[in-house]
Enzyme design. Structure first.
Site, PDB file in Angstrom:
ATOM      1  NE  ARG A   1      33.489  39.933  38.140  1.00 54.90           N
ATOM      2  CZ  ARG A   1      34.130  38.981  38.488  1.00 54.90           C
ATOM      3  NH1 ARG A   1      33.880  38.311  39.958  1.00 54.90           N
ATOM      4  NH2 ARG A   1      35.412  38.568  38.001  1.00 54.90           N
TER       5      ARG A   1
ATOM      6  NE  ARG B   1      37.567  37.654  44.043  1.00 51.21           N
ATOM      7  CZ  ARG B   1      37.535  36.915  43.085  1.00 51.21           C
ATOM      8  NH1 ARG B   1      38.450  37.023  42.044  1.00 51.21           N
ATOM      9  NH2 ARG B   1      36.695  36.161  43.015  1.00 51.21           N
TER      10      ARG B   1
ATOM     11  CB  THR C   1      32.199  34.417  39.875  1.00 53.06           C
ATOM     12  OG1 THR C   1      33.480  34.572  40.759  1.00 53.06           O
ATOM     13  CG2 THR C   1      32.611  34.197  38.250  1.00 53.06           C
TER      14      THR C   1
ATOM     15  CG  ASN D   1      32.983  37.912  35.163  1.00 57.26           C
ATOM     16  OD1 ASN D   1      33.655  38.264  34.254  1.00 57.26           O
ATOM     17  ND2 ASN D   1      33.155  36.922  35.914  1.00 57.26           N
TER      18      ASN D   1
ATOM     19  CG  PHE E   1      34.366  27.838  32.967  1.00 55.73           C
ATOM     20  CD1 PHE E   1      35.486  28.663  32.878  1.00 55.73           C
ATOM     21  CD2 PHE E   1      34.016  27.246  33.843  1.00 55.73           C
ATOM     22  CE1 PHE E   1      36.310  28.807  34.028  1.00 55.73           C
ATOM     23  CE2 PHE E   1      34.848  27.476  35.217  1.00 55.73           C
ATOM     24  CZ  PHE E   1      35.871  28.222  35.391  1.00 55.73           C
TER      25      PHE E   1
ATOM     26  CE  LYS F   1      37.154  38.953  33.460  1.00 55.62           C
ATOM     27  NZ  LYS F   1      36.451  37.413  33.980  1.00 55.62           N
TER      28      LYS F   1
ATOM     29  CE1 TYR G   1      40.725  34.383  34.009  1.00 58.03           C
ATOM     30  CE2 TYR G   1      41.185  34.870  31.832  1.00 58.03           C
ATOM     31  CZ  TYR G   1      40.852  35.215  33.036  1.00 58.03           C
ATOM     32  OH  TYR G   1      40.150  36.416  33.327  1.00 58.03           O
TER      33      TYR G   1
ATOM     34  CD  GLU H   1      46.056  37.047  38.739  1.00 56.43           C
ATOM     35  OE1 GLU H   1      45.534  35.760  38.523  1.00 56.43           O
ATOM     36  OE2 GLU H   1      45.386  38.094  38.739  1.00 56.43           O
TER      37      GLU H   1
ATOM     38  CG  HIS I   1      41.460  38.977  36.600  1.00 60.97           C
ATOM     39  ND1 HIS I   1      40.938  37.636  36.811  1.00 60.97           N
ATOM     40  CD2 HIS I   1      42.374  39.327  37.136  1.00 60.97           C
ATOM     41  CE1 HIS I   1      41.960  37.398  37.631  1.00 60.97           C
ATOM     42  NE2 HIS I   1      42.813  38.227  37.727  1.00 60.97           N
TER      43      HIS I   1
HETATM   44  N1  UDP Z   1      33.754  31.677  34.377  1.00 63.53           N
HETATM   45  C1  UDP Z   1      32.744  31.082  33.590  1.00 63.53           C
HETATM   46  N2  UDP Z   1      31.986  30.369  34.121  1.00 63.53           N
HETATM   47  C2  UDP Z   1      32.010  29.699  35.406  1.00 63.53           C
HETATM   48  C3  UDP Z   1      33.148  30.208  36.178  1.00 63.53           C
HETATM   49  C4  UDP Z   1      33.930  31.229  35.473  1.00 63.53           C
HETATM   50  O1  UDP Z   1      32.819  31.414  32.518  1.00 63.53           O
HETATM   51  O2  UDP Z   1      31.259  28.999  36.008  1.00 63.53           O
HETATM   52  C5  UDP Z   1      34.732  32.615  33.678  1.00 63.53           C
HETATM   53  C6  UDP Z   1      34.251  34.056  34.401  1.00 63.53           C
HETATM   54  O3  UDP Z   1      34.886  34.853  33.243  1.00 63.53           O
HETATM   55  C7  UDP Z   1      35.177  34.139  35.460  1.00 63.53           C
HETATM   56  C8  UDP Z   1      36.692  33.560  34.879  1.00 63.53           C
HETATM   57  O4  UDP Z   1      36.177  32.337  34.301  1.00 63.53           O
HETATM   58  O5  UDP Z   1      35.639  35.386  35.902  1.00 63.53           O
HETATM   59  C9  UDP Z   1      37.584  32.924  36.258  1.00 63.53           C
HETATM   60  O6  UDP Z   1      36.716  32.220  37.154  1.00 63.53           O
HETATM   61  P1  UDP Z   1      37.003  32.467  38.586  1.00 63.53           P
HETATM   62  O7  UDP Z   1      35.995  31.349  39.359  1.00 63.53           O
HETATM   63  O8  UDP Z   1      38.422  32.469  38.922  1.00 63.53           O
HETATM   64  O9  UDP Z   1      36.068  33.704  38.879  1.00 63.53           O
HETATM   65  P2  UDP Z   1      36.631  35.177  39.415  1.00 63.53           P
HETATM   66  O10 UDP Z   1      37.858  35.014  40.281  1.00 63.53           O
HETATM   67  O11 UDP Z   1      36.908  35.930  38.036  1.00 63.53           O
HETATM   68  O12 UDP Z   1      35.285  35.719  40.078  1.00 63.53           O
HETATM   69 MG    MG Z   2      39.577  33.978  39.849  1.00 61.03          MG
END
Ligand code: UDP
Ligand code: MG
Length: 139
Positions: free
Chosen positions: A104, A87, A93, A114, A59, A11, A51, A128, A117
């Site tokens: 992360r 993952r 996250t 973070n 958010f 990112k 997204y 994707e 992705h």
């Molecule tokens: N995100 C955020 N606030 C939150 C949750 C998610 O800003 O409370 C952002 C963060 O950059 C995250 C992305 O939205 O990576 C996608 O969210 P997701 O829940 O899919 O998390 P990920 O799969 O990336 O762990």
């Molecule tokens: Mg996700």
């Protein structure tokens, strides 16, 4: 083929901070092979589309602004059990909850910014990957 590929983005926060090399090293050390990769930048429109599943979340606007704020590295990765293992490699996250040594934990600065992705299912890995690499040769 199902189950052996995932999609990632380094990112804008991690690219700006100079962490591309360190993160690619973690990816290779984790046993993933890079089958496609590019440095690119998402428009606000494309970031919003990527997204879209989060568009009702509070958010979403910040996420779209952030993800279109600078260059990213997009890549398709290959390994047995790629989605779940990646993952695991990237961690939770929220970096505050990410296990020590995960990407992360090492490079994310907040739950929003973070560092990386990782796809959350085989189906989304395919969607994707096609979003960024449709028609591109995979290695
Ligand atoms: N995100 C955020 N606030 C939150 C949750 C998610 O800003 O409370 C952002 C963060 O950059 C995250 C992305 O939205 O990576 C996608 O969210 P997701 O829940 O899919 O998390 P990920 O799969 O990336 O762990
Ligand atoms: Mg996700």
């Amino acid at each position: 083929m199902a189950g052996n590929r995932t999609f990632t983005m380094i990112k804008p926060d991690a690219v700006k901070a100079g962490h591309i090399g360190a993160i690619l090293n973690k990816i290779n050390q984790g046993g993933f092979r890079i089958v496609a990769m590019k440095l690119t930048q998402l428009s606000r429109e494309k970031a919003g589309e990527f997204y879209a599943v989060h568009k009702e979340r509070p958010f979403y606007k910040d996420l779209v602004d952030f993800m279109s704020s600078g260059p990213i590295v997009a890549a398709i990765l290959e390994k047995d059990n790629a989605v779940a293992d990646f993952r695991e490699l990237i961690g939770a996250t929220n970096p505050a909850d990410a296990k020590p040594g995960t990407i992360r934990a090492l490079y994310a600065t907040s739950i929003g910014e973070n560092a990386v992705h990782g796809s959350d299912s085989d189906e989304n890995a395919t969607i994707e990957s096609n979003f960024h690499f449709a028609g591109v040769e995979l290695f």
